[in-house]
Scaffold this motif. Structure first.
Motif, mmCIF file in Angstrom:
data_model
loop_
_atom_site.group_PDB
_atom_site.id
_atom_site.type_symbol
_atom_site.label_atom_id
_atom_site.label_comp_id
_atom_site.label_asym_id
_atom_site.label_seq_id
_atom_site.Cartn_x
_atom_site.Cartn_y
_atom_site.Cartn_z
ATOM 1 N N ALA A 319 0.855 -1.174 0.000
ATOM 2 C CA ALA A 319 0.000 0.000 0.000
ATOM 3 C C ALA A 319 0.901 1.237 0.000
ATOM 4 C CB ALA A 319 -0.907 -0.014 1.228
ATOM 5 N N ARG A 320 0.308 2.371 -0.284
ATOM 6 C CA ARG A 320 1.079 3.605 -0.364
ATOM 7 C C ARG A 320 1.836 3.883 0.937
ATOM 8 N NH1 ARG A 320 0.952 6.800 -4.530
ATOM 9 N NH2 ARG A 320 -0.650 6.546 -6.127
ATOM 10 N N LEU A 321 3.058 4.361 0.789
ATOM 11 C CA LEU A 321 3.866 4.738 1.934
ATOM 12 C C LEU A 321 3.483 6.141 2.416
ATOM 13 C CD1 LEU A 321 7.323 3.536 0.565
ATOM 14 C CD2 LEU A 321 5.774 2.274 2.054
ATOM 15 N N LYS A 322 3.783 6.414 3.658
ATOM 16 C CA LYS A 322 3.539 7.753 4.187
ATOM 17 C C LYS A 322 4.398 8.773 3.443
ATOM 18 C CE LYS A 322 2.404 6.303 8.924
ATOM 19 N NZ LYS A 322 2.858 6.283 10.329
ATOM 20 N N ASP A 323 3.930 10.007 3.410
ATOM 21 C CA ASP A 323 4.719 11.079 2.809
ATOM 22 C C ASP A 323 6.084 11.152 3.487
ATOM 23 O OD1 ASP A 323 2.605 11.714 1.190
ATOM 24 O OD2 ASP A 323 1.912 13.417 2.393
ATOM 25 N N GLY A 324 7.105 11.238 2.660
ATOM 26 C CA GLY A 324 8.456 11.352 3.187
ATOM 27 C C GLY A 324 9.168 10.036 3.389
ATOM 28 N N VAL A 325 8.441 8.924 3.331
ATOM 29 C CA VAL A 325 9.082 7.608 3.465
ATOM 30 C C VAL A 325 9.664 7.207 2.110
ATOM 31 C CG1 VAL A 325 8.735 5.157 3.962
ATOM 32 C CG2 VAL A 325 7.555 6.892 5.337
ATOM 33 N N PRO A 326 10.961 6.929 2.033
ATOM 34 C CA PRO A 326 11.565 6.573 0.749
ATOM 35 C C PRO A 326 11.134 5.176 0.305
ATOM 36 C CG PRO A 326 13.154 6.291 2.509
ATOM 37 C CD PRO A 326 11.935 6.917 3.139
ATOM 38 N N PRO A 327 11.349 4.828 -0.973
ATOM 39 C CA PRO A 327 11.065 3.470 -1.443
ATOM 40 C C PRO A 327 11.778 2.429 -0.587
ATOM 41 C CG PRO A 327 11.534 4.910 -3.296
ATOM 42 C CD PRO A 327 11.837 5.710 -2.065
ATOM 43 N N GLN A 328 11.165 1.242 -0.486
ATOM 44 C CA GLN A 328 11.673 0.192 0.397
ATOM 45 C C GLN A 328 11.961 -1.086 -0.404
ATOM 46 O OE1 GLN A 328 11.912 0.696 3.970
ATOM 47 N NE2 GLN A 328 11.589 2.817 3.325
ATOM 48 N N PRO A 329 13.017 -1.097 -1.229
ATOM 49 C CA PRO A 329 13.289 -2.284 -2.047
ATOM 50 C C PRO A 329 13.553 -3.532 -1.222
ATOM 51 C CG PRO A 329 15.139 -0.747 -2.117
ATOM 52 C CD PRO A 329 13.992 -0.028 -1.474
ATOM 53 N N HIS A 330 14.180 -3.377 -0.059
ATOM 54 C CA HIS A 330 14.460 -4.541 0.795
ATOM 55 C C HIS A 330 13.162 -5.150 1.311
ATOM 56 C CE1 HIS A 330 14.051 -1.050 3.360
ATOM 57 N NE2 HIS A 330 13.882 -1.819 4.415
ATOM 58 N N LEU A 331 12.159 -4.313 1.568
ATOM 59 C CA LEU A 331 10.861 -4.804 2.015
ATOM 60 C C LEU A 331 10.190 -5.608 0.901
ATOM 61 C CD1 LEU A 331 8.310 -4.969 3.761
ATOM 62 C CD2 LEU A 331 7.747 -2.641 3.021
ATOM 63 N N LEU A 332 10.202 -5.065 -0.315
ATOM 64 C CA LEU A 332 9.597 -5.789 -1.434
ATOM 65 C C LEU A 332 10.313 -7.115 -1.680
ATOM 66 C CD1 LEU A 332 8.887 -2.923 -4.011
ATOM 67 C CD2 LEU A 332 7.298 -4.031 -2.421
ATOM 68 N N TRP A 333 11.639 -7.107 -1.568
ATOM 69 C CA TRP A 333 12.390 -8.358 -1.742
ATOM 70 C C TRP A 333 11.957 -9.379 -0.692
ATOM 71 C CZ3 TRP A 333 15.376 -11.541 1.172
ATOM 72 C CH2 TRP A 333 16.100 -12.524 0.495
ATOM 73 N N GLY A 334 11.813 -8.934 0.551
ATOM 74 C CA GLY A 334 11.420 -9.857 1.612
ATOM 75 C C GLY A 334 10.037 -10.438 1.393
ATOM 76 N N ILE A 335 9.084 -9.597 0.980
ATOM 77 C CA ILE A 335 7.727 -10.073 0.710
ATOM 78 C C ILE A 335 7.747 -11.058 -0.454
ATOM 79 C CG2 ILE A 335 5.432 -9.391 -0.080
ATOM 80 C CD1 ILE A 335 5.849 -6.730 1.388
ATOM 81 N N HIS A 336 8.502 -10.711 -1.489
ATOM 82 C CA HIS A 336 8.559 -11.579 -2.666
ATOM 83 C C HIS A 336 9.205 -12.921 -2.325
ATOM 84 C CE1 HIS A 336 8.172 -10.522 -7.199
ATOM 85 N NE2 HIS A 336 7.534 -11.638 -6.889
ATOM 86 N N HIS A 337 10.240 -12.882 -1.522
ATOM 87 C CA HIS A 337 10.918 -14.108 -1.107
ATOM 88 C C HIS A 337 9.959 -15.016 -0.329
ATOM 89 C CE1 HIS A 337 14.268 -16.676 0.073
ATOM 90 N NE2 HIS A 337 13.833 -16.624 1.320
ATOM 91 N N ALA A 338 9.175 -14.432 0.571
ATOM 92 C CA ALA A 338 8.221 -15.230 1.349
ATOM 93 C C ALA A 338 7.134 -15.808 0.456
ATOM 94 C CB ALA A 338 7.606 -14.363 2.446
ATOM 95 N N GLU A 339 6.659 -14.999 -0.496
ATOM 96 C CA GLU A 339 5.619 -15.493 -1.396
ATOM 97 C C GLU A 339 6.140 -16.650 -2.251
ATOM 98 O OE1 GLU A 339 3.976 -14.039 -5.463
ATOM 99 O OE2 GLU A 339 3.022 -12.830 -3.907
ATOM 100 N N LYS A 340 7.384 -16.510 -2.736
ATOM 101 C CA LYS A 340 7.962 -17.581 -3.570
ATOM 102 C C LYS A 340 8.061 -18.877 -2.778
ATOM 103 C CE LYS A 340 10.035 -19.059 -7.378
ATOM 104 N NZ LYS A 340 10.671 -20.316 -7.013
#
Length: 402
Positions: A319-340
């Motif tokens: 979902a959308r990040l709060k204003d001022g929060v930078p992109p979180q590639p490590h978070l997406l990698w972790g979610i993707h790894h768990a889904e795989k």
């Protein structure tokens, strides 16, 4: 108890596969990707459907779809799977306007093409429909309206949830050695959660006494609470009537109870959109889209390349990040790894089942909770064996007149 509708041959034989490519994947709307991947001028993605190379490109803010083949010698216009590049053939430099019309030819005189001949040269185009952030393409010269393939509820849900997607997406793909229908049937089958995903997905869910997933509440869900745009969306617990099923009945929306446990990244999000629930859209013919608590989203597609081979495409985003929060590639990698990890638990069984089907003369029996799978089987057999396939698409509806 019900008898299975499709024989093993529908999963193993080239003849059935060829008919699928013509009458399903060559006629229906197919997911191509997400608008998050096509935000800037000249952003593009390349897909392959039914052996057809398809290019989707942002052309002046409008999404266009073309056969990814230059009008000169058929060289792909875009070589990479995605990127940002103008519509210029990498082989001899022929360039095209946003509508696919030939724009210019370097060393024009050596080709001997008059102005009239050049004016008739263009990229072959396909129909594109954008539903919220979801981009669909249709390869037919006479595509059916997308409202005849998908229900009003499904289209509404896709539109309403899209504004809440973060712009950053993690995307991956891999090849599976099994028939694509095993994937789609599997996402309709909630009963396998407790057995295949005993230690991954099942512990996160809530089950009732009969083994079925629990019903989630709606009053705390910004997505589905009373008074919201999605308050009247109908969720499925089973499936449509097996004999009278229409095309738009084959895509269903489910929502299960998933006790809410605040995850570390929740504090980064603008809001939690569906706490205590897991919703899942099974989008026929080959897509699964859903969300965990409305905090992160998954999108999966099963593209057949042979009777026993499939390209599995996977997107995840939050979902959308709060204003001022930078992109979180490590978070997406972790979610993707768990889904795989969850997907791999299914794939091991699909590979084994595919091998077993190759020598089987029949398939066993099915339970009453598997009506959605038998409904698809009835539609599939009727559609692929009927001469007038276009009329069969809307059997029982009659709303589309070619």
């Amino acid at each position: 108890m019900m008898q299975p509708v499709l024989p093993p041959a529908c999963y193993t034989e080239q003849g059935w596969f060829d008919r699928e490519q013509e009458k399903i994947f060559g006629k229906l709307w197919l997911l191509a990707g997400l608008t998050q991947q096509l935000q800037a001028e000249n952003d593009f993605i390349v897909r392959n459907f039914s052996g057809v190379p398809v290019l989707i490109q942002n052309a002046g803010g409008t999404l266009r779809a073309f056969r990814n083949a230059c009008a000169h010698r058929g060289m792909p216009i875009q070589i990479a799977d995605c990127g940002n590049r103008r519509l210029v053939c990498p082989y001899h430099g022929w360039s095209y306007n946003g509508d696919g019309q030939l724009r210019g030819i370097p060393n024009e005189k050596i080709y001997g093409l008059c102005k009239k001949e050049q004016a008739n040269l263009k990229l072959h185009s396909y129909a594109v429909e954008t539903v919220g952030n979801f981009v669909f393409v249709n390869l037919s010269d006479d595509p059916l309206p997308i409202t005849e393939q998908f229900s009003d509820d499904l289209l509404l849900l896709l539109r309403e949830v899209s504004p809440h997607f973060a712009p950053e997406v993690s995307y991956s793909t891999f090849t599976g050695h099994y028939n694509w229908k095993l994937n789609f049937e599997n996402i309709l089958d909630w009963n396998h959660f407790q057995f295949v995903h005993r230690q991954s997905l099942a512990p996160l869910l809530e089950f009732e006494g009969d083994g079925g997933p629990g019903e989630p509440l709606t009053q705390h869900s910004p997505f589905f609470r009373p008074g919201s745009a999605l308050a009247d969306v109908r969720f499925s617990r089973g499936g449509p009537p097996a004999e009278s099923v229409r095309l738009k009945d084959l895509s269903i929306i489910k929502r299960y109870a998933m006790p809410y446990r605040r995850r570390w990244f929740a504090k980064l999000l603008d809001r939690t959109l569906d706490p205590g629930a897991f919703f899942d859209c099974n989008i026929f013919p080959n897509v699964n889209f859903g969300s965990i608590h409305g905090e992160h989203f998954y999108l999966q597609q099963f593209v057949p390349t042979a009777p026993d081979r499939v390209e599995y495409h996977s997107w995840v985003f939050t979902a959308r990040l709060k204003d001022g929060v930078p992109p979180q590639p490590h978070l997406l990698w972790g979610i993707h790894h768990a889904e795989k990890g969850v997907v791999d638990e299914d794939v091991v069984l699909f590979n084994a089942l595919q091998k077993a089907l190759e020598s089987a003369s029949t398939i066993g029996v099915m339970g009453d909770h598997e009506t959605s799978i038998t409904a698809i089987g009835h539609w599939y057999k009727r559609h692929l064996t009927e001469e007038n396939a276009r009329n069969v698409l809307m059997a029982g509806d009659g709303s589309h007149h070619p």
